[in-house]
Design a protein around this motif. Structure first.
Motif, PDB file in Angstrom:
ATOM      1  N   ASN A  24      -4.129  -6.150  -4.697  1.00 57.56           N
ATOM      2  CA  ASN A  24      -4.982  -4.795  -4.819  1.00 57.56           C
ATOM      3  C   ASN A  24      -5.993  -5.241  -2.978  1.00 57.56           C
ATOM      4  O   ASN A  24      -6.122  -3.977  -2.377  1.00 57.56           O
ATOM      5  CB  ASN A  24      -5.750  -4.754  -5.766  1.00 57.56           C
ATOM      6  N   LYS A  25      -6.131  -6.381  -3.362  1.00 56.50           N
ATOM      7  CA  LYS A  25      -6.999  -6.275  -1.598  1.00 56.50           C
ATOM      8  C   LYS A  25      -6.320  -6.844  -0.263  1.00 56.50           C
ATOM      9  O   LYS A  25      -7.025  -7.512   0.626  1.00 56.50           O
ATOM     10  CB  LYS A  25      -7.848  -7.025  -1.815  1.00 56.50           C
ATOM     11  N   GLY A  26      -5.152  -7.508  -0.479  1.00 59.20           N
ATOM     12  CA  GLY A  26      -3.945  -7.775   1.034  1.00 59.20           C
ATOM     13  C   GLY A  26      -2.676  -7.918   0.669  1.00 59.20           C
ATOM     14  O   GLY A  26      -2.337  -8.063  -0.951  1.00 59.20           O
ATOM     15  N   TYR A  68     -11.722  -6.667   8.154  1.00 59.41           N
ATOM     16  CA  TYR A  68     -12.041  -6.796   6.917  1.00 59.41           C
ATOM     17  C   TYR A  68     -10.804  -7.044   6.270  1.00 59.41           C
ATOM     18  O   TYR A  68     -10.491  -8.752   6.303  1.00 59.41           O
ATOM     19  CB  TYR A  68     -12.119  -5.574   6.351  1.00 59.41           C
ATOM     20  N   ALA A  69     -10.070  -6.786   8.369  1.00 62.95           N
ATOM     21  CA  ALA A  69      -8.553  -7.755   7.972  1.00 62.95           C
ATOM     22  C   ALA A  69      -8.118  -9.087   8.610  1.00 62.95           C
ATOM     23  O   ALA A  69      -7.860  -9.688   7.973  1.00 62.95           O
ATOM     24  CB  ALA A  69      -7.228  -7.284   8.061  1.00 62.95           C
ATOM     25  N   MET A  70      -9.056  -9.136   9.215  1.00 62.79           N
ATOM     26  CA  MET A  70      -9.357 -10.099   9.644  1.00 62.79           C
ATOM     27  C   MET A  70     -10.735 -11.476   9.433  1.00 62.79           C
ATOM     28  O   MET A  70     -11.189 -12.368   9.834  1.00 62.79           O
ATOM     29  CB  MET A  70     -10.528 -10.025  11.189  1.00 62.79           C
ATOM     30  N   ILE A 115      -2.457  -3.087   9.456  1.00 61.73           N
ATOM     31  CA  ILE A 115      -3.231  -3.428  10.472  1.00 61.73           C
ATOM     32  C   ILE A 115      -2.717  -5.014   9.590  1.00 61.73           C
ATOM     33  O   ILE A 115      -2.416  -5.961  10.590  1.00 61.73           O
ATOM     34  CB  ILE A 115      -4.865  -3.141   9.980  1.00 61.73           C
ATOM     35  N   GLN A 116      -2.720  -5.143   8.566  1.00 60.97           N
ATOM     36  CA  GLN A 116      -2.939  -6.070   8.205  1.00 60.97           C
ATOM     37  C   GLN A 116      -0.974  -7.232   8.864  1.00 60.97           C
ATOM     38  O   GLN A 116      -0.882  -8.009   9.662  1.00 60.97           O
ATOM     39  CB  GLN A 116      -1.949  -6.867   7.129  1.00 60.97           C
TER      40      GLN A 116
END
Lengths: 194, 268
Positions: free
Chosen positions: A85-87, B15-17, B45-46
């Motif tokens: 859920n967080k990526g 956040y992605a980084m 983005i990821q």
């Protein structure tokens, strides 16, 4: 670098998405079940990307091998901490590799060992080195040629050198809000190029 | 908050980084739970960053996989590792606890023994001081006895000598209680005085012995009031002996008003 490696590298962008045998979701499930077969799959699909990022950060083959090994052990041990859920899973692994490498580069042991410049000196060093020495693939060279050098530098400082928003703001003498929006623009440009 | 503005701010990129503080991360995560479009944007983005990272790919040495497999096999699964460490730590703590208890017991024992030995030492020191005093007393006693013996043995020798004449000098009218003896060796001409009863002389005064020959007084020397035989000057010839009280050091002629004792020589 020979043509086989280049082809492999270009293909590695797709990873498991194009793997007909196993999905990212299945791999995570195998890891969570402590199935060691997962390690082989993990290694085949992600080791080159993780190793490349670690090499880009430490610029040392010897240290990078140790950190890559450490990264895989951490993935194995901390798999319960991954939350879809967080990526994305690949991003999660990349962050483990990046953080391990950046922490190591910032450690006293590494600085004494490699006689590298201190962090503060790096702030004022243009990122020419990375653009010249780390263009390992045709794909990267193409991207780099078409990306605004300042935008690339901002991404690399955050992504490969672990700079905070504040440090970037100080480096470029711009407000914090501008730092975030520039990073957003840089990644949007990257997305277009890829 | 306007979601489009939130996306435009660039916070999702950070956040992605993984370049946000813990609090900022939690804010982004709670925002994503509420807004599905944020999650979709983050995934895009990821993916971009993953592609960018993958551009740097370098095949690592294949030996690393073997090392990883060995490491995770040796360590066991993650869930087992922490308790093992905790038990080891607990054992160390308990181990330390026993050492601490043992050390405390030893310290108390040591302190008790120290106190005991301190008291014994004090007692011994007191006894030594007492014994030293006793010994000093005994030495003094012995010395005084020795002195008395020396005096007595000299006196005995004089008394036993047949050449010695004993002259008893009795008190005069002025001093009827006074009395003294003279031991006079006719051969060697030595003279000793033995005080029977003479009061201590006044200050600046001293007793003086006189020999009387044909009525003429001859100085026989001064003496102090002491026990035993007191040797005075030699005398060649005498009919009688007398003692007067004279100024310190004696006089050339006797002060007859201060005549103390007198005695004639009797032929035995």
């Amino acid at each position: 670098m020979n043509s086989t490696n280049i082809t492999k590298t270009l293909q590695s962008n797709h990873h498991l998405e194009n793997n007909p045998n196993i999905s990212e979701k299945q791999l995570v499930a195998l890891l969570k079940a402590h199935n060691k077969v997962a390690l082989n799959l993990l290694y085949d699909n992600y080791a080159a990307a993780l190793y490349g990022v670690i090499m880009r950060i430490t610029r040392s083959q010897h240290h990078s091998e140790n950190i890559l090994q450490d990264t895989f052990v951490k993935i194995w041990k901390n798999i319960e901490g991954y939350d879809s859920n967080k990526g994305r899973f690949f991003t999660w692994m990349l962050n483990i590799a990046r953080n391990s490498a950046i922490d190591f580069v910032r450690s006293k042991a590494f600085r004494a060992d490699s006689r590298t410049d201190s962090i503060s000196e790096q702030v004022y060093t243009p990122d020419i080195l990375s653009t010249e020495t780390n263009i390992q693939t045709i794909g990267l060279r193409k991207i780099v040629e078409r990306l605004d050098p300042t935008l690339k530098q901002i991404i690399d400082l955050v992504y490969f050198q672990g700079y905070t928003q504040r440090e970037i703001a100080d480096q470029f003498d711009i407000p914090l809000g501008t730092v975030k929006s520039r990073v957003r623009i840089a990644i949007r440009e990257l997305r277009k190029l890829m | 908050m306007n979601i489009q503005n939130y996306i435009s701010s660039g916070i999702l990129e950070f956040y992605a980084m993984d370049a946000l503080s813990v609090i900022e991360k939690q804010e982004v995560e709670s925002m994503m739970e509420k807004h599905e479009e944020l999650k979709l944007e983050l995934l895009e983005i990821q993916k971009t960053l993953e592609s960018y990272a993958s551009l740097h790919s370098i095949p690592p040495p294949s030996t690393i996989l073997q090392l990883v497999v060995e490491t995770v096999t040796k360590d066991g699964v993650s869930s087992n590792k922490q308790p093992v460490a905790n038990i080891a730590a607990l054992r160390r703590i308990q181990h330390f606890k026993y050492i601490a208890i043992a050390a405390t017991v030893l310290l108390v024992l040591s302190a008790a023994l120290n106190w005991k030995y301190y008291l014994a030492l004090e007692k011994a020191n007191t006894e030594i001081a007492f014994l030293n005093q006793e010994q000093e007393k005994l030495v003094n006693n012995f010395n005084s006895m020795q002195a008395t013996y020396d005096v007595a043995s000299v006196e005995l020798e004089v008394l036993q000598n047949p050449d010695n004449k004993i002259v008893k000098m009795s008190g005069t009218e002025n001093h009827p209680e006074s009395m003294a003896y003279v031991y006079w060796n006719v051969e060697s001409q030595e003279v000793y005085v033995k005080i029977g009863n003479l009061p201590a002389p006044p200050t600046q005064k001293q007793y003086q012995l006189w020999a009387l020959k044909d009525g003429i007084p001859i100085d026989a020397g001064v003496f102090d009031v002491e026990k035993g035989l007191l040797k005075v000057k030699d005398i060649e010839a005498a009919d009688a002996f007398a003692v007067t009280l004279e100024p310190q050091g004696g006089s050339k002629q006797p002060t007859l008003e201060d005549l103390q004792v007198i005695g004639e020589i009797k032929l035995i």
